[in-house]
Write an enzyme that holds these catalytic residues in place. Structure first.
Site, PDB file in Angstrom:
ATOM      1  N   LYS A  55       0.855  -1.185   0.000  1.00 48.77           N
ATOM      2  CA  LYS A  55       0.000   0.000   0.000  1.00 48.77           C
ATOM      3  C   LYS A  55       0.892   1.237   0.000  1.00 48.77           C
ATOM      4  CE  LYS A  55      -1.605   2.667   2.833  1.00 48.77           C
ATOM      5  NZ  LYS A  55      -1.383   3.816   1.934  1.00 48.77           N
ATOM      6  N   SER A  86       5.613   7.574   9.738  1.00 45.36           N
ATOM      7  CA  SER A  86       5.719   8.281  11.015  1.00 45.36           C
ATOM      8  C   SER A  86       5.716   7.305  12.194  1.00 45.36           C
ATOM      9  CB  SER A  86       4.577   9.276  11.148  1.00 45.36           C
ATOM     10  OG  SER A  86       3.356   8.591  11.054  1.00 45.36           O
ATOM     11  N   THR A  87       6.282   7.758  13.282  1.00 44.51           N
ATOM     12  CA  THR A  87       6.348   6.953  14.505  1.00 44.51           C
ATOM     13  C   THR A  87       4.939   6.622  14.998  1.00 44.51           C
ATOM     14  OG1 THR A  87       8.458   7.929  15.056  1.00 44.51           O
ATOM     15  CG2 THR A  87       7.234   6.986  16.886  1.00 44.51           C
ATOM     16  N   GLU A 128       9.285  16.454  15.595  1.00 48.46           N
ATOM     17  CA  GLU A 128       9.511  16.332  14.151  1.00 48.46           C
ATOM     18  C   GLU A 128       8.505  17.226  13.413  1.00 48.46           C
ATOM     19  OE1 GLU A 128       8.417  12.707  11.854  1.00 48.46           O
ATOM     20  OE2 GLU A 128      10.447  12.785  11.046  1.00 48.46           O
ATOM     21  N   GLU A 178      10.796   1.780   9.946  1.00 50.81           N
ATOM     22  CA  GLU A 178      11.733   2.907  10.007  1.00 50.81           C
ATOM     23  C   GLU A 178      10.868   4.149  10.081  1.00 50.81           C
ATOM     24  OE1 GLU A 178      14.750   2.444  10.633  1.00 50.81           O
ATOM     25  OE2 GLU A 178      14.772   0.307  10.212  1.00 50.81           O
ATOM     26  N   CYS A 231      13.536  11.932   6.077  1.00 46.66           N
ATOM     27  CA  CYS A 231      13.539  11.517   7.484  1.00 46.66           C
ATOM     28  C   CYS A 231      14.865  11.879   8.119  1.00 46.66           C
ATOM     29  CB  CYS A 231      13.306  10.021   7.556  1.00 46.66           C
ATOM     30  SG  CYS A 231      14.284   9.155   6.350  1.00 46.66           S
ATOM     31  N   VAL A 245       2.119   6.206  13.385  1.00 46.65           N
ATOM     32  CA  VAL A 245       1.457   5.134  12.626  1.00 46.65           C
ATOM     33  C   VAL A 245       2.117   3.787  12.939  1.00 46.65           C
ATOM     34  CG1 VAL A 245       0.958   4.231  10.323  1.00 46.65           C
ATOM     35  CG2 VAL A 245       0.568   6.651  10.811  1.00 46.65           C
TER      36      VAL A 245
END
Ligand code: NAD
Length: 542
Positions: A211, A265-266, A424, A292, A326, A268
């Site tokens: 996806k 993202s962290t 972030e 990651e 990132c 998710v």
């Protein structure tokens, strides 16, 4: 099945320059024009078949959001169920292919991308994700080509990992793929990550449901087409779109979920991890979770740092691709003695930098990806403007009339825990905390403790003992650590990429370590002449 023939030794794909007069510049410009003149219809692809649901979303150019370049068919629950079936079915045959045959598919894909597909994917990355020609070239061409070629080389090393055999027996490791399917969820900011997260598990014999991020669907669709042209059998990678949460919930509910290959993202990734944990008792095996995620990447300069190289690293490291890497530098610690000179050098470069339509090659920056990102970044800038503890030294402006443009912005703060030093932002915003020169050692502690992330970081110094001290103190503060270089621009095969702490599982994309996550080895011991009596010699009478 393991292979026995040697795969070709990989070398990094050379980066084309796109300088005036080069053939690649002519070809790319023509392709940009062609793609800007069409709207591509993108189906889901399940079991090799295109599925057009009629429930669609648009892909637009971030730098000209009124210009649509693709229509994407979202996937309904019945199609996701088909994708699960197709993946499981395809894997039965794919997993039995010799490694050489699977490897050849991806090596061929690399060559197709390096050749006639190169400008197609570069142009789609430029138009759909607002990358400049150079940023597209290093991502969607070079990095993805490198991932495909190096992964084959690393996979061969995984297969070569075999145990010793004692007398009378032969011990082997059968590097089996996982049982079930791997769910690859990929981010908008690197086309190469889309191609790698889907293809790396497939190379190891897994079937994948991929996806892509909605905003990157056009370039990712071309990558899918390259895999198909290279000979990937139907169903080995299935390409689905739509409501991420709903698709995810359906896939996580399936007993056959064997792994998640995620970059994003962290927040998710934590949702995904929790989703798997909540369903743990229904899976056939423990799903492999590889993620990651976010970063708050730093540059820390010692008073012995070279001002010019530090200033260039700050500009390139923080602002290329609008700060949406990132690895982008987003907090800097500069000694007070150097700060006026560094600030002026950075300011002079920012004054020259142009931002706008990426099809105009003079622009160094395009737009940020979508209205959500634009509003988030604008919120930080608005707050900084009204906050006495932050000074906007350059930039700070935003304009979304035509595209989602955010000026490259340099903030100076007196409080090292000000929110733009910790959170972030994922935009072209660099916050600098000038520290007293004498506080170098304390500043290193501050760098280490300030944010939950640990993705990339850089130290600038000429004094070797300062470099040594920073490298020790910051050992866990970054998974990719640079000495006198900007913290971005990792190259496959040279700087394996990934971070620790809240930045992810650090499985190092584009390395052998990542590929190990997609196999579940079986140990086979074969005894040539098994014992025929049960008792041992020590049991005999004296
Ligand atoms: P994102 O987390 O918004 O999206 C990533 C993917 O997750 C997309 O495909 C998205 O559709 C999907 N997603 C979103 N919500 C979901 C949900 N509820 N359930 C399941 N899937 C969901 O991230 P992004 O904006 O595409 O990318 C930016 C982020 O990615 C930044 O945080 C950046 O640091 C990170 N990133 C990290 C690396 C790395 O290697 N560490 C590389 C690139 C990007």
């Amino acid at each position: 099945m393991s292979g026995t023939s040697n795969t070709p030794s990989p070398v990094n794909e050379p980066i084309l320059s796109y300088a005036p007069g080069t053939p690649e510049r002519v070809a790319l410009k023509a392709e940009l024009e062609r793609q800007a003149g069409q709207v591509v219809e993108i189906p889901a692809i399940v079991g090799g078949k295109p599925i057009r649901s009629g429930d669609t979303g648009d892909v637009v150019m971030p730098h000209r959001h009124g210009h649509k370049i693709a229509t994407v068919h979202h996937t309904d629950t019945a199609t996701i169920a088909d994708a699960i079936r197709a993946a499981k079915e395809a894997q039965r045959e794919w997993a039995s292919w010799r490694f050489e045959d699977r490897a050849a598919v991806f090596l061929r894909a690399a060559d197709l991308l390096a050749g006639r597909w190169r400008q197609v994917v570069n142009a789609a990355t430029m138009l759909g994700q607002s990358k400049t020609a150079f940023q597209a070239e290093i991502d969607s061409a070079c990095e993805l080509i490198d991932f495909l070629r190096y992964n084959v080389h690393f996979a061969e090393r995984v297969l070569a990992e075999q145990p010793h055999s004692g007398p009378g027996a032969w011990n082997r490791l059968d590097h089996r793929p996982l049982e079930g399917f791997v769910y690859a969820i990929t981010p908008f900011n690197f086309t190469a990550i889309g191609g790698n997260l889907s293809s790396a598990p497939a190379l190891m014999g897994n079937a994948v449901i991929w996806k892509p991020a909605a905003t990157a669907t056009l370039s990712n669709y071309y990558v899918y087409q390259i895999f198909e042209e290279a000979g990937l059998p139907p169903g080995v990678i299935n390409f689905v779109h739509g409501d991420s949460a709903a698709i995810t919930s359906q896939l996580l509910d399936d007993r056959g979920l064997a792994g998640i290959h995620f970059t994003g993202s962290t927040a998710v990734f934590q949702l995904l991890w929790r989703g798997v944990a909540d369903r743990l008792d229904r899976y056939a095996a423990y799903p492999r979770l590889v993620g990651e995620t976010g970063g708050k990447d730093f540059i820390v300069a010692h008073p012995s740092a070279d001002v010019d190289s530090l200033a260039v690293a700050m500009v390139r490291g923080a602002f290329e691709y609008q700060g949406q890497k990132c690895s982008a530098a987003s907090r800097a610690y500069v000694p007070a003695s150097l700060w006026p000179a560094v600030r002026d050098r950075v300011g002079a470069m920012l004054a020259e930098i142009k931002m706008g339509d990426v099809a105009d090659f003079q622009n160094f920056l395009g737009a940020v990806i979508d209205p959500r990102a634009f509003e988030k970044i604008r919120g930080y800038l608005m707050q900084a403007k009204s906050d006495p503890s932050a000074k906007v030294l350059f930039g700070g402006g935003t304009d979304d009339a035509e595209g989602y443009f955010v000026q490259p912005t340099l903030l100076e703060v007196s409080d090292p825990s000000y929110r733009t030093m910790c959170e972030e932002i994922f935009g072209p915003v660099l916050t600098v905390y000038p520290y007293p020169d004498a506080a170098w050692t304390d500043t290193l502690q501050l760098v280490d403790r300030t944010s939950p992330y640990a993705l990339t970081g850089a130290v600038f110094a000429r004094d070797r003992s300062a470099i040594r001290e920073a490298t020790d103190t910051l050992r866990h503060a970054a998974g990719n650590y640079y000495i006198n270089d900007k913290p971005t621009g990792a190259v496959v095969g040279q700087q394996p990429f990934g971070g620790g702490r809240a930045s992810g599982t650090n499985d190092k994309a584009g390395s052998m370590l990542n590929l190990l996550r997609w196999v579940s080895p079986r140990t086979i011991k074969e005894t040539y002449d098994p014992p025929r009596v049960y008792d041992y010699p020590f049991m005999s009478e004296e």
